[in-house]
Design an enzyme around this catalytic site. Sequence first.
Site, PDB file in Angstrom:
ATOM      1  N   GLY A 191       3.510  43.716 -25.047  1.00  0.00           N
ATOM      2  CA  GLY A 191       4.274  42.832 -25.916  1.00  0.00           C
ATOM      3  C   GLY A 191       5.701  42.730 -25.423  1.00  0.00           C
ATOM      4  N   GLY A 194      -0.587  32.683 -26.496  1.00  0.00           N
ATOM      5  CA  GLY A 194      -0.342  34.068 -26.107  1.00  0.00           C
ATOM      6  C   GLY A 194      -1.642  34.863 -26.107  1.00  0.00           C
ATOM      7  CG  ASP A 196       0.242  38.460 -28.357  1.00  0.00           C
ATOM      8  OD1 ASP A 196       0.060  37.243 -28.068  1.00  0.00           O
ATOM      9  OD2 ASP A 196       1.333  38.884 -28.786  1.00  0.00           O
ATOM     10  CB  THR A 245       8.832  40.555 -30.302  1.00  0.00           C
ATOM     11  OG1 THR A 245       8.450  41.782 -29.674  1.00  0.00           O
ATOM     12  CG2 THR A 245      10.224  40.159 -29.905  1.00  0.00           C
ATOM     13  CB  THR A 284      26.259  45.956 -48.194  1.00  0.00           C
ATOM     14  OG1 THR A 284      27.511  45.659 -48.804  1.00  0.00           O
ATOM     15  CG2 THR A 284      26.029  45.040 -47.002  1.00  0.00           C
TER      16      THR A 284
HETATM   17  N1  LIG Z   1      10.954  50.107 -40.521  1.00  0.00           N
HETATM   18  C1  LIG Z   1      11.549  49.260 -39.652  1.00  0.00           C
HETATM   19  N2  LIG Z   1      12.803  48.808 -39.927  1.00  0.00           N
HETATM   20  C2  LIG Z   1      13.443  47.947 -39.098  1.00  0.00           C
HETATM   21  N3  LIG Z   1      12.898  47.459 -37.976  1.00  0.00           N
HETATM   22  C3  LIG Z   1      11.659  47.867 -37.645  1.00  0.00           C
HETATM   23  C4  LIG Z   1      10.914  48.783 -38.460  1.00  0.00           C
HETATM   24  N4  LIG Z   1       9.702  48.987 -37.860  1.00  0.00           N
HETATM   25  C5  LIG Z   1       9.702  48.224 -36.746  1.00  0.00           C
HETATM   26  N5  LIG Z   1      10.877  47.552 -36.610  1.00  0.00           N
HETATM   27  C6  LIG Z   1      11.248  46.588 -35.537  1.00  0.00           C
HETATM   28  O1  LIG Z   1      10.403  45.464 -35.697  1.00  0.00           O
HETATM   29  C7  LIG Z   1      10.053  44.923 -34.429  1.00  0.00           C
HETATM   30  C8  LIG Z   1       8.577  44.816 -34.327  1.00  0.00           C
HETATM   31  O2  LIG Z   1       8.058  46.109 -34.220  1.00  0.00           O
HETATM   32  P1  LIG Z   1       6.568  46.409 -33.866  1.00  0.00           P
HETATM   33  O3  LIG Z   1       6.535  47.762 -33.293  1.00  0.00           O
HETATM   34  O4  LIG Z   1       5.723  46.060 -35.009  1.00  0.00           O
HETATM   35  O5  LIG Z   1       6.296  45.281 -32.786  1.00  0.00           O
HETATM   36  P2  LIG Z   1       5.772  45.434 -31.333  1.00  0.00           P
HETATM   37  O6  LIG Z   1       4.332  45.769 -31.380  1.00  0.00           O
HETATM   38  O7  LIG Z   1       6.674  46.303 -30.589  1.00  0.00           O
HETATM   39  O8  LIG Z   1       5.947  43.938 -30.893  1.00  0.00           O
HETATM   40  P3  LIG Z   1       5.419  43.330 -29.549  1.00  0.00           P
HETATM   41  O9  LIG Z   1       3.939  43.466 -29.602  1.00  0.00           O
HETATM   42  O10 LIG Z   1       5.920  41.937 -29.650  1.00  0.00           O
HETATM   43  O11 LIG Z   1       6.058  44.160 -28.476  1.00  0.00           O
HETATM   44  C9  LIG Z   1      10.685  45.828 -33.382  1.00  0.00           C
HETATM   45  O12 LIG Z   1      11.845  45.168 -32.929  1.00  0.00           O
HETATM   46  C10 LIG Z   1      11.019  47.105 -34.148  1.00  0.00           C
HETATM   47  O13 LIG Z   1      12.169  47.725 -33.626  1.00  0.00           O
HETATM   48  C1  LIG Z   2       4.371  34.503 -29.829  1.00  0.00           C
HETATM   49  C2  LIG Z   2       4.305  35.744 -28.950  1.00  0.00           C
HETATM   50  C3  LIG Z   2       5.686  36.042 -28.385  1.00  0.00           C
HETATM   51  C4  LIG Z   2       3.851  36.919 -29.838  1.00  0.00           C
HETATM   52  O1  LIG Z   2       3.736  38.072 -29.090  1.00  0.00           O
HETATM   53  C5  LIG Z   2       3.250  35.557 -27.816  1.00  0.00           C
HETATM   54  O2  LIG Z   2       1.986  35.384 -28.350  1.00  0.00           O
HETATM   55  C6  LIG Z   2       3.582  34.401 -26.916  1.00  0.00           C
HETATM   56  O3  LIG Z   2       4.471  34.474 -26.107  1.00  0.00           O
HETATM   57  N1  LIG Z   2       2.816  33.277 -27.052  1.00  0.00           N
HETATM   58  C7  LIG Z   2       2.930  32.103 -26.231  1.00  0.00           C
HETATM   59  C8  LIG Z   2       3.095  30.873 -27.057  1.00  0.00           C
HETATM   60  C9  LIG Z   2       1.936  30.548 -27.975  1.00  0.00           C
HETATM   61  O4  LIG Z   2       1.152  31.439 -28.354  1.00  0.00           O
HETATM   62  O5  LIG Z   2       1.782  29.373 -28.321  1.00  0.00           O
HETATM   63  K   LIG Z   3       1.651  43.274 -30.641  1.00  0.00           K
END
Ligand SMILES: Nc1ncnc2c1ncn2[C@@H]1O[C@H](COP(=O)(O)OP(=O)(O)OP(=O)(O)O)[C@@H](O)[C@H]1O
Ligand SMILES: CC(C)(CO)[C@@H](O)C(=O)NCCC(=O)O
Ligand SMILES: [K+]
Length: 254
Positions: free
Chosen positions: A8, A107, A109, A132, A184
Amino acid sequence: MLLVIDVGNTNIVLGIFDDKTLLDHWRISTDRLRTTDEYGVLVRNLFYLNHVNSEEIDAIIISSVVPSVMPTLERMCQRYFGIAPLIIGPGIRTGMDIKYDNPREVGADRIVNAVAAYELYGGPVIIIDFGTATTFCAVDKKGDYLGGSICPGIGISTDALVQRTALLPRIEVRRTERVICRNTVESMQAGVYYGFVGQVDGIVSRMRRELGSNARVVATGGLAVIIAPATKSIDLVEPMLTLEGLRIIYERNR
Ligand SMILES: Nc1ncnc2c1ncn2[C@@H]1O[C@H](COP(=O)(O)OP(=O)(O)OP(=O)(O)O)[C@@H](O)[C@H]1O
Ligand SMILES: CC(C)(CO)[C@@H](O)C(=O)NCCC(=O)O
Ligand SMILES: [K+]
């Protein structure tokens, strides 16, 4: 044993399957600057610390939405496991018809999640991935991937709020008692939390109208367990959905 890797934009998640059982999984940050050897040492160390014998890995499958790290990861698989990985992309049988204008644009994923959700729960099904980006995907009764919506993710949205303001601090995403808040941190938590809860229910209700059905809704990604309880629409949380989908697709291509 099968090594599955989901790349990711923020994290790389690795998992090991013995047949259908997920034995273990790990999360490392996606670092475009890391070298083949650095990834190799990292993965071999995780295996070593968790008593996984690298010799027992006989296949690797990768899905990635970060093209620039792929040459490095492919070399890592060759060099540290002696395996040419299967990569989700053109030529891979997913068993799912992709109804995007240009199927190559979706994507990997999202497709992997959709395959897993349809296999586990049937269709119609809506998949939400809180990564993300927050993605919403729709799969119909027949198992066709219809498309969906892409939103700024919870983490990056909150980061932007903090970076673009002088007085707002970093917060932990957390459910609050109320939305009329008197400090806040709590005000931000309420806004972020209930804002994204509302986004989920809003988009799902529109998707259900377009799907014309009582689609089931499954959520995945790190923040799914935090957000799901306050939504009206999420039926199931499946944190390992993407890894499960990689295993299913591997079996369709072996
Ligand atoms: N409790 C939380 N509070 C604030 N931010 C968080 C928390 N948990 C996760 N995040 C943030 O949310 C975002 C998504 O996290 P997550 O781990 O679910 O995605 P990911 O699997 O890393 O995403 P990708 O697959 O796109 O790499 C990250 O930027 C992470 O730092
Ligand atoms: C949307 C994300 C960034 C989520 O990981 C990924 O699936 C991606 O880059 N997709 C390409 C654009 C699309 O899915 O239409
Ligand atoms: K993911």
